[in-house]
Motif scaffolding. Structure first.
Motif, PDB file in Angstrom:
ATOM      1  N   LEU A 367     166.605  18.204  24.055  1.00  0.00           N
ATOM      2  CA  LEU A 367     165.608  18.870  24.838  1.00  0.00           C
ATOM      3  C   LEU A 367     164.760  17.979  25.742  1.00  0.00           C
ATOM      4  N   ASN A 368     164.622  16.971  25.256  1.00  0.00           N
ATOM      5  CA  ASN A 368     163.849  15.659  26.399  1.00  0.00           C
ATOM      6  C   ASN A 368     164.819  15.797  27.883  1.00  0.00           C
ATOM      7  N   LYS A 369     165.975  16.215  28.021  1.00  0.00           N
ATOM      8  CA  LYS A 369     166.721  15.877  29.216  1.00  0.00           C
ATOM      9  C   LYS A 369     167.170  17.120  29.742  1.00  0.00           C
ATOM     10  N   ALA A 370     166.951  18.516  28.922  1.00  0.00           N
ATOM     11  CA  ALA A 370     167.619  19.655  29.515  1.00  0.00           C
ATOM     12  C   ALA A 370     167.065  19.997  30.891  1.00  0.00           C
ATOM     13  N   PRO A 371     167.740  20.531  31.699  1.00  0.00           N
ATOM     14  CA  PRO A 371     167.115  20.933  33.038  1.00  0.00           C
ATOM     15  C   PRO A 371     166.531  22.518  32.971  1.00  0.00           C
ATOM     16  N   PHE A 372     165.797  22.817  34.162  1.00  0.00           N
ATOM     17  CA  PHE A 372     165.453  24.341  34.231  1.00  0.00           C
ATOM     18  C   PHE A 372     166.702  25.043  34.000  1.00  0.00           C
ATOM     19  N   SER A 373     166.488  25.967  33.263  1.00  0.00           N
ATOM     20  CA  SER A 373     167.525  26.938  33.021  1.00  0.00           C
ATOM     21  C   SER A 373     167.056  27.989  31.919  1.00  0.00           C
ATOM     22  N   ASP A 374     167.917  28.883  31.395  1.00  0.00           N
ATOM     23  CA  ASP A 374     167.841  29.945  30.588  1.00  0.00           C
ATOM     24  C   ASP A 374     167.239  29.047  29.223  1.00  0.00           C
ATOM     25  N   PHE A 375     168.164  27.947  28.739  1.00  0.00           N
ATOM     26  CA  PHE A 375     167.833  27.245  27.712  1.00  0.00           C
ATOM     27  C   PHE A 375     166.403  26.608  27.594  1.00  0.00           C
ATOM     28  N   TYR A 376     166.147  25.828  28.677  1.00  0.00           N
ATOM     29  CA  TYR A 376     164.923  25.378  29.176  1.00  0.00           C
ATOM     30  C   TYR A 376     163.550  26.449  29.003  1.00  0.00           C
ATOM     31  N   LEU A 377     164.009  27.605  29.339  1.00  0.00           N
ATOM     32  CA  LEU A 377     162.917  28.729  29.031  1.00  0.00           C
ATOM     33  C   LEU A 377     162.437  29.055  27.850  1.00  0.00           C
ATOM     34  N   PHE A 378     163.564  29.113  26.863  1.00  0.00           N
ATOM     35  CA  PHE A 378     163.366  29.681  25.499  1.00  0.00           C
ATOM     36  C   PHE A 378     162.685  28.421  24.871  1.00  0.00           C
ATOM     37  N   ASN A 379     163.116  27.253  25.017  1.00  0.00           N
ATOM     38  CA  ASN A 379     162.046  26.297  24.542  1.00  0.00           C
ATOM     39  C   ASN A 379     160.760  26.277  24.753  1.00  0.00           C
ATOM     40  N   GLN A 380     160.576  26.507  26.110  1.00  0.00           N
ATOM     41  CA  GLN A 380     158.847  26.583  26.619  1.00  0.00           C
ATOM     42  C   GLN A 380     158.320  27.785  26.008  1.00  0.00           C
ATOM     43  N   LEU A 381     159.177  28.962  25.907  1.00  0.00           N
ATOM     44  CA  LEU A 381     158.448  30.008  25.291  1.00  0.00           C
ATOM     45  C   LEU A 381     157.825  29.967  23.837  1.00  0.00           C
ATOM     46  N   SER A 382     158.808  29.226  23.105  1.00  0.00           N
ATOM     47  CA  SER A 382     158.665  29.111  21.780  1.00  0.00           C
ATOM     48  C   SER A 382     157.521  28.176  21.576  1.00  0.00           C
ATOM     49  N   ASN A 383     156.959  27.493  22.513  1.00  0.00           N
ATOM     50  CA  ASN A 383     155.801  26.621  22.606  1.00  0.00           C
ATOM     51  C   ASN A 383     154.601  27.110  22.904  1.00  0.00           C
ATOM     52  N   HIS A 384     154.583  28.234  23.815  1.00  0.00           N
ATOM     53  CA  HIS A 384     153.568  28.592  24.537  1.00  0.00           C
ATOM     54  C   HIS A 384     153.150  30.247  23.947  1.00  0.00           C
ATOM     55  N   ILE A 385     153.963  30.911  23.130  1.00  0.00           N
ATOM     56  CA  ILE A 385     153.698  32.391  22.890  1.00  0.00           C
ATOM     57  C   ILE A 385     152.573  32.023  21.688  1.00  0.00           C
ATOM     58  N   TYR A 407     161.136  29.998  16.644  1.00  0.00           N
ATOM     59  CA  TYR A 407     160.332  31.477  16.648  1.00  0.00           C
ATOM     60  C   TYR A 407     160.180  31.846  15.336  1.00  0.00           C
ATOM     61  N   GLN A 408     160.576  31.159  14.113  1.00  0.00           N
ATOM     62  CA  GLN A 408     160.256  31.677  12.969  1.00  0.00           C
ATOM     63  C   GLN A 408     158.831  31.675  12.587  1.00  0.00           C
ATOM     64  N   LYS A 409     157.800  31.175  13.100  1.00  0.00           N
ATOM     65  CA  LYS A 409     156.446  31.211  13.097  1.00  0.00           C
ATOM     66  C   LYS A 409     155.963  32.607  13.584  1.00  0.00           C
ATOM     67  N   TYR A 410     156.975  33.517  14.133  1.00  0.00           N
ATOM     68  CA  TYR A 410     156.411  34.961  14.688  1.00  0.00           C
ATOM     69  C   TYR A 410     157.194  36.044  13.845  1.00  0.00           C
ATOM     70  N   ASP A 411     156.674  37.030  13.849  1.00  0.00           N
ATOM     71  CA  ASP A 411     157.559  38.367  13.536  1.00  0.00           C
ATOM     72  C   ASP A 411     158.470  38.793  14.584  1.00  0.00           C
ATOM     73  N   VAL A 412     159.642  38.773  14.087  1.00  0.00           N
ATOM     74  CA  VAL A 412     160.572  38.738  15.301  1.00  0.00           C
ATOM     75  C   VAL A 412     161.420  40.164  15.018  1.00  0.00           C
ATOM     76  N   TYR A 413     161.864  40.879  16.101  1.00  0.00           N
ATOM     77  CA  TYR A 413     162.588  42.210  15.991  1.00  0.00           C
ATOM     78  C   TYR A 413     163.706  42.197  17.117  1.00  0.00           C
ATOM     79  N   CYS A 414     164.833  42.713  16.828  1.00  0.00           N
ATOM     80  CA  CYS A 414     165.763  42.996  17.560  1.00  0.00           C
ATOM     81  C   CYS A 414     166.664  44.107  17.138  1.00  0.00           C
ATOM     82  N   ASN A 415     167.160  44.965  18.122  1.00  0.00           N
ATOM     83  CA  ASN A 415     168.068  45.756  17.529  1.00  0.00           C
ATOM     84  C   ASN A 415     169.641  45.526  17.290  1.00  0.00           C
ATOM     85  N   ARG A 416     169.452  45.026  15.927  1.00  0.00           N
ATOM     86  CA  ARG A 416     170.792  44.182  15.606  1.00  0.00           C
ATOM     87  C   ARG A 416     171.742  45.429  14.780  1.00  0.00           C
TER      88      ARG A 416
END
Length: 559
Positions: A367-385, A407-416
């Motif tokens: 995480l400390n070296k991950a560049p801007f990307s989809d991966f980076y975004l998902f980490n940032q969202l998990s820290n800011h929502i 994301y386990q601290k949230y109520d999570v939903y997905c059409n699985r």
């Protein structure tokens, strides 16, 4: 002055729905279903919502039902309108979401004579519904002592109770002859409905307790589950003394420090020896569809001696070793089991715990070296929502990325249920309509553009948020093995594009923000969740990033 439909079948239908507390009605426009639209919208007990696109409307109904945990009725006109319900009906079938599907139809003798908007609607959802019924037209002959009114009363009652008992889609086809617009200003008095829904009971077989005590390696694997504090507390008791290993996913909606919440993080590089080392001898599965393909492969190779599956409705042999079909709610089963077993520590938990610590450390290092990307975004969202948000993920890449972060601290939903990209936006918006707390949808670009009419919805609350990670293609096909070796990848499989959501956001009344780099994202996120007068879309452009490579490098770093 009130105006009710003069159609007796519609009067009976509305009366029975009211008796069972089914008060949310999604109405799509049309002439053949006008008697239903007129009638439902005039009755104070019902909340009616107008959604034009039937495919979107059915998914909105599914989202509402997930929120309120009660059946929702959806109604449309005849012909192709009914067929547009099918994707959501299938999803509701495999998720056990109660939808009452009310399709208006031409009279039976109009079928196959090339009359407008007339197809073979009877039993149209038969492969993916828990019941298919058709009403009689007013004053029709039943061929028995029952009148058409009595027949329709019994049929609707049976359909509604089946929808509730099975917690899934049930279809009522409603032939309606013209005239369609005859109205009344007063409704006839109808009898109360005698409800006959049976409550299920469950007794714990003694042999299961004996098998539990002789098992040295017990694993509980949780698939898709609605938030369930009672079940969470029960499983917490099982891990408190290191008695079992509990593997969860983000959409399991279970949280505890001793649950293993990032399955793919831990088992990504399992060797043949590891499959034996970490295999359970007793596997207990709860919930429905599991996202992780890796855990399915692991358990199919591991071949546990016993596999118990606990679910009211489905008993799938997902790992090809199913030995016990336990047809009850997980919290009912565990409440009885916990009274009958000893919670002794097992070395099996410590084995997994050591693995977890190693992989978590490597995760943090990457995480400390991950560049801007989809991966980076998902980490940032998990820290800011904010933690009060309900988080919906679209299918494909989004729900898979979610499994890697916190994301386990949230109520999570997905059409699985069917794991399709269709309807992810519509479902989230339907859910948001019912919630006092805000909802966020995190979606890939293809999922979002595929379900554009999910935003054609005047009831979306202003505190709703959507984040689109736009990588300019179906990037999942550059992540999974196989497609990358074909000439058809870019145009026909990943379907590269140059679209963005800016004008769509404006058209549907959303505020819109676009970011294209790490600095802009880090500046925007802290303010994105502040209250506003409009719902918001944040589009994160990552098409210039090597998203697939970043994710592959992450899994390499875990080894």
């Amino acid at each position: 002055m009130k105006q009710y439909s003069a159609k007796r079948s519609i009067q009976i239908l509305a009366h029975i729905l009211e008796q069972y507390g089914i008060d949310k009605i999604i109405i799509s426009p049309g002439s053949r279903n006008a008697p239903l639209a007129i009638h439902f919208s005039e009755i104070d007990a019902f909340q009616c919502y107008s959604i034009v696109d039937e495919r979107a409307a059915a998914f909105v109904g599914l989202g509402i039902s997930k929120s309120i945990k009660n059946p929702v009725a959806i109604t449309c006109t005849s012909g192709s309108a009914a067929t547009n319900y099918y994707p959501a009906v299938v999803e509701a079938f495999y998720q056990n979401v109660p939808l009452l599907v009310l399709t208006a139809d031409r009279p039976a003798d109009f079928v196959d004579i090339f009359d407008g908007q007339t197809i073979r609607q009877k039993n149209i959802f038969q492969q993916h519904s828990y019941g298919d019924f058709e009403l009689l037209e007013d004053d029709s002959s039943t061929g028995s002592e029952l009148s058409a009114d009595d027949y329709n009363f019994e049929t609707i009652k049976k359909a509604v109770e089946l929808c509730i008992e099975k917690s899934g889609p049930v279809h009522i086809n409603i032939p309606l002859a013209e005239p369609l617009y005859n109205l009344l200003d007063e409704l006839p008095v109808m009898p109360a409905v005698e409800k006959t829904i049976q409550k299920k009971s469950y007794d714990l077989p003694s042999n299961l307790v004996a098998d539990w005590h002789t098992s040295k390696r017990i694993m509980v694997l949780a698939g898709t589950l609605a938030p369930n504090p009672e079940l969470e507390a029960q499983l917490s008791q099982l891990v408190k003394n290191h008695t079992v290993v509990v593997l969860t996913e983000m959409n399991s909606n279970l949280q505890h420090d001793k649950f293993f919440a990032h399955i793919d993080r831990y088992i990504t590089d399992f060797s043949e020896e590891d499959h034996h080392t970490y295999a359970p001898d007793l596997l207990i599965t709860i919930g429905q569809n599991v996202v992780s393909k890796r855990v399915k492969q692991f358990l199919r190779k591991a071949k546990p001696k016993q596999h118990w599956h606990i679910d009211e409705y489905w008993q799938p042999n997902t790992y090809f070793v199913l030995s016990q079909k336990i047809e009850t709610k997980p919290e009912v089963f565990f409440s009885k089991l916990l009274k009958s077993i000893n919670l002794e520590p097992r070395a099996y938990f410590n084995l997994w715990d050591v693995l977890k610590d190693k992989k978590d450390a490597k995760h943090e290092e990457y995480l400390n070296k991950a560049p801007f990307s989809d991966f980076y975004l998902f980490n940032q969202l998990s820290n800011h929502i904010p933690e009060n948000y309900r988080v919906h993920f679209s299918n494909s890449s989004a729900i898979r990325y979610a499994q890697l972060f916190e994301y386990q601290k949230y109520d999570v939903y997905c059409n699985r249920g069917t794991s399709g990209i269709d309807g992810c936006t519509s479902t989230a918006m339907g859910f948001a309509m019912m919630e006092d707390e805000p909802t966020i949808l995190i979606t890939g670009d293809l999922s979002f553009f595929y379900d554009i009419n999910g935003l054609w919805n005047q009831y979306i609350p202003p505190y709703t948020r959507i984040v689109i990670f736009n990588n300019g293609e179906g990037n999942i096909f550059k992540i999974i093995p196989g497609p990358g070796g074909t000439n058809a990848l870019d145009e026909f499989i990943a379907t590269q594009h140059h679209r963005n959501a800016e004008l769509l956001a404006k058209n549907f009344g959303f505020d819109y923000t676009r970011v294209e780099d790490e600095i802009s994202l880090d500046r925007v996120l802290p303010n994105y969740f502040k209250p506003d007068s409009k719902p918001k879309i944040l589009e994160v452009m990552t098409s210039q990033c090597n998203n697939a490579d970043v994710l592959k490098q992450y899994f390499e770093a875990l080894k």
